[in-house]
Motif scaffolding. Sequence first.
Motif: not given
Length: 261
Positions: A62-69, A80-83, A160-164, A195-196
């Motif tokens: 979950s992101l900020d308390g909400v399920d990603l789905a 959220r950013g994804l590389m 605010p959230l980066l996934l690399l 958050t990275v």
Amino acid sequence: MNARLRVTGLMLKAASRTLVESLTQTFAPGEMWCIAGPNGAGKTTLIGALAGLSKAAAGSVSLDGVDLADWRAADLARRRGLMPQSSHDAFDATVLDIVMLNRFPHLTGWGWESEADRHAAHAALDRLGLAAFAARDVLSLSGGERQRVALAATLCQDAPLLLLDEPLSHLDLHHQIDCLHALNAWMRERGDTRTVIFSCHDLNLARRYATHALLLDGAGRAHAGLARDVLSAERASAAFGYPLTLIREGGHEALVPRFPN
Ligand SMILES: Nc1ncnc2c1ncn2[C@@H]1O[C@H](COP(=O)(O)OP(=O)(O)OP(=O)(O)O)[C@@H](O)[C@H]1O
């Protein structure tokens, strides 16, 4: 603007193999996490699950308390950013246009880029030492240059959230350090609200720059905590199946392999 990613009882499988048995962890603002582990341990699979791109065998993210789905795609893209591990360019485009594509979640009205979007793209290129590349055709770049452009594009998204996923894999040592510095500076300038999470095979860079680490051992176990505690000689030797020792020299520390004589 910050983001809190929460993973609860996450189980990840690849065919019949369990990559992650049960992971419960919060990734908080101001934290830079390194996901480490041997080839095939499940780093990319985990990043895909954290991004909401792949389904877990069990558990939730979950992101900020909400399920990603349950997130709307457009809202999630602002959060959220994804590389990904690699970028495939099919057509000619300038480096500036490629970076600007990541402003898409912020466009309003008719969908034209504003001066602020253009400014953000140039600032991201500057941050990664790529200002001189803005007008270059992306197809003409070297592998390392293309990877830095991909990182600039992800930063330009300003989520605010980066996934690399292995953002440093094609870079020489100098550029690896420059990129980690740039990420650090980006986080600090935003008051540690970001958050990275990045995957990386260089344990010494991870120990130096990441605040936290998640070490996958390839057999379903995941150790999480402060980077220097998790990436200890003992834990890393066990996870990588190779003896490592920690050496200290003039205030510096490095994990080095104990090569056979
Ligand atoms: N469809 C599939 N069927 C079987 N195994 C799969 C499938 N998809 C992925 N895998 C396996 O899942 C494992 C985890 O892959 P993943 O890409 O997440 O590992 P990684 O830790 O990122 O590896 P690397 O360090 O090599 O990039 C690998 O062993 C891979 O072969």
